[in-house]
Design a protein around this motif. Structure first.
Motif, mmCIF file in Angstrom:
data_model
loop_
_atom_site.group_PDB
_atom_site.id
_atom_site.type_symbol
_atom_site.label_atom_id
_atom_site.label_comp_id
_atom_site.label_asym_id
_atom_site.label_seq_id
_atom_site.Cartn_x
_atom_site.Cartn_y
_atom_site.Cartn_z
ATOM 1 N N UNK A 247 0.831 -1.380 0.119
ATOM 2 C CA UNK A 247 -0.012 0.102 0.089
ATOM 3 C C UNK A 247 0.884 1.480 -0.028
ATOM 4 N N UNK A 248 2.009 1.296 0.456
ATOM 5 C CA UNK A 248 3.115 2.397 0.397
ATOM 6 C C UNK A 248 3.274 3.126 -1.003
ATOM 7 N N UNK A 249 3.082 2.053 -1.730
ATOM 8 C CA UNK A 249 3.407 2.527 -3.199
ATOM 9 C C UNK A 249 2.191 3.181 -4.036
ATOM 10 N N UNK A 250 0.960 3.398 -3.183
ATOM 11 C CA UNK A 250 -0.089 3.897 -3.580
ATOM 12 C C UNK A 250 0.110 5.502 -3.380
ATOM 13 N N UNK A 251 0.920 5.890 -2.133
ATOM 14 C CA UNK A 251 0.911 7.276 -1.790
ATOM 15 C C UNK A 251 1.876 7.981 -2.598
ATOM 16 N N UNK A 252 1.773 9.102 -3.130
ATOM 17 C CA UNK A 252 2.521 9.961 -4.058
ATOM 18 C C UNK A 252 3.586 10.483 -3.271
ATOM 19 N N UNK A 253 3.310 10.900 -2.018
ATOM 20 C CA UNK A 253 4.558 11.270 -1.238
ATOM 21 C C UNK A 253 5.693 10.376 -0.818
ATOM 22 N N UNK A 352 9.875 5.289 5.600
ATOM 23 C CA UNK A 352 9.778 6.822 5.257
ATOM 24 C C UNK A 352 8.761 7.134 6.107
ATOM 25 N N UNK A 353 8.994 8.627 6.706
ATOM 26 C CA UNK A 353 7.918 9.085 7.390
ATOM 27 C C UNK A 353 6.844 9.643 6.291
ATOM 28 N N UNK A 354 5.849 9.325 6.718
ATOM 29 C CA UNK A 354 4.385 10.005 5.992
ATOM 30 C C UNK A 354 4.029 11.311 6.587
ATOM 31 N N UNK A 355 3.146 11.644 5.817
ATOM 32 C CA UNK A 355 2.458 12.896 6.490
ATOM 33 C C UNK A 355 0.996 12.620 7.205
ATOM 34 N N UNK A 356 0.810 13.247 8.316
ATOM 35 C CA UNK A 356 -0.272 13.395 8.916
ATOM 36 C C UNK A 356 -1.757 13.350 8.006
#
Length: 365
Positions: A247-253, A352-356
């Motif tokens: 699922x991490x690969x779905x996030x643009x950031x 990797x740190x995601x955003x809130x």
């Protein structure tokens, strides 16, 4: 005497990583009558390709159409920062295909591509194929395409029907340039989720259920919250996950961060390490220390939560066995220090740190 050169190179990359992430490069493929018309050659129909580099609005060429000038201006808006640059790759407005422009783009550094006529010209799938080929060849570029269920982290599927700037209406494909600029101008420590679009006065409206379904199906949307227009969750078109791509690969950031790190390590190693050192264990340690320094700087910049790098013992064992060596009695330390020809087998683990983006707050009364 200072640090060895390879360590200095990685340190410099780390120092500039945040800045480069904040100021990505947008490529716009534009069609305009100002470029020479299609000519016939031995290889078939071709068109001249003009490349214009634009850093600020004052650089926008006045020789192209007003519509194309607006496309460049929209891309320059950005988000937390404007993009570092917009590279306009311009072909004649009668060109039926993008072959020549895509060849030119293979030689140009950029992060996000947008094409305001791609749907009208029925070239969407050709561009998706091209993006996938580029990424398979370790050229980590991405595209913002309209209504395109590409199912890949390399394509952002912008899927909002229409947007309005006062009385001016933009279709989905016409507004992709703005979205590409927004993503390229998003700080590496935050995401483009709920980014406000202050120039918009309205957009196609959808129910909460429809918006949730859109995001779950890999669509990047914008919506009106009753007061202003803003983006939805910043996702790309990937929906099919597997053991290698979760699922991490779905996030643009998160994909932007992965691409940045891969690019930095690959190019810095090529420039400052490959061919310049004997493949001894000490020099492998030099490379690992340099990469760890790079990771540590990204941790300090709140891009990574943690990161480690080490010799890939399993890969060394497989290599040695393949060359007929008896590895049964070799310890991990022996395997780490073994001669592996011209190859350095390393393994790294990063968080990797995601955003809130989600807040859970039960309130008892």
């Amino acid at each position: 005497m200072g640090m060895p050169s390879v360590q200095i190179s990685f340190s410099e990359k780390a120092i500039t990583a945040v800045q480069r992430g904040n100021h990505g490069i947008v490529a716009l493929l534009l069609k305009d009558k100002s470029v020479q018309k299609i000519t016939e050659s031995d290889s078939g129909a071709t068109t001249d390709v003009e490349v214009v580099e634009i850093e600020t609005a004052t650089d926008i060429p006045l020789t192209i159409s007003e519509e194309n000038q607006k496309q460049i201006a929209n891309a320059l808006i950005g988000y937390s920062n404007p993009p570092k640059e917009v590279v306009a790759v311009i072909i004649n407005n009668e060109a039926a295909a993008y072959t020549e422009a895509l060849k030119k783009l293979e030689t140009i550094k950029f992060n996000y591509l947008a094409i305001p006529t791609v749907e009208t010209d029925e070239q969407t799938q050709a561009v998706v194929t091209w993006i996938k080929e580029q990424r398979e060849n370790d050229r980590l570029v991405k595209a913002v395409l309209p209504n395109t269920a590409a199912d890949t982290e390399g394509v952002v599927n912008f899927a909002t029907g229409k947007v309005y700037i006062n009385n001016t209406e933009y279709t989905t494909e016409q507004y992709c340039s703005r979205i590409a600029g927004l993503l390229a101008g998003t700080d590496m420590s935050i995401s483009a989720t709920y980014a406000p679009l202050p120039e918009l006065t309205d957009c196609t409206r959808r129910s909460k259920k429809d918006m949730d379904n859109a995001v779950d199906s890999g669509k990047f949307i914008i919506w009106h919250d009753g007061e202003k227009v803003k983006t939805g969750r910043a996702v790309n078109s990937l929906v099919t996950t597997n053991a290698k791509k979760g699922d991490s690969f779905k996030k643009i950031k998160l994909v932007d961060t992965m691409d940045l790190i891969k690019d930095d390590i690959k190019k810095t190693a090529q420039d400052s390490y490959l061919g310049k050192y004997p493949n001894t264990y000490n020099n492998k340690c030099l490379l690992m220390a340099a990469i760890q320094t790079y990771f540590d700087s990204l941790i300090a910049s709140n891009i990574l939560a943690s990161a480690t790098v080490d010799v890939d013992v399993a890969a060394n064992r497989t290599y040695l066995k393949g060359r007929g060596e008896d590895v049964s009695s070799m310890s991990d330390d022996d395997l780490k220090q073994a001669n592996t020809g011209s190859t350095v087998f390393l393994t790294a683990k990063i968080s990797i740190l995601d955003a809130i983006e989600d807040i859970v707050l039960p309130i008892e009364i």
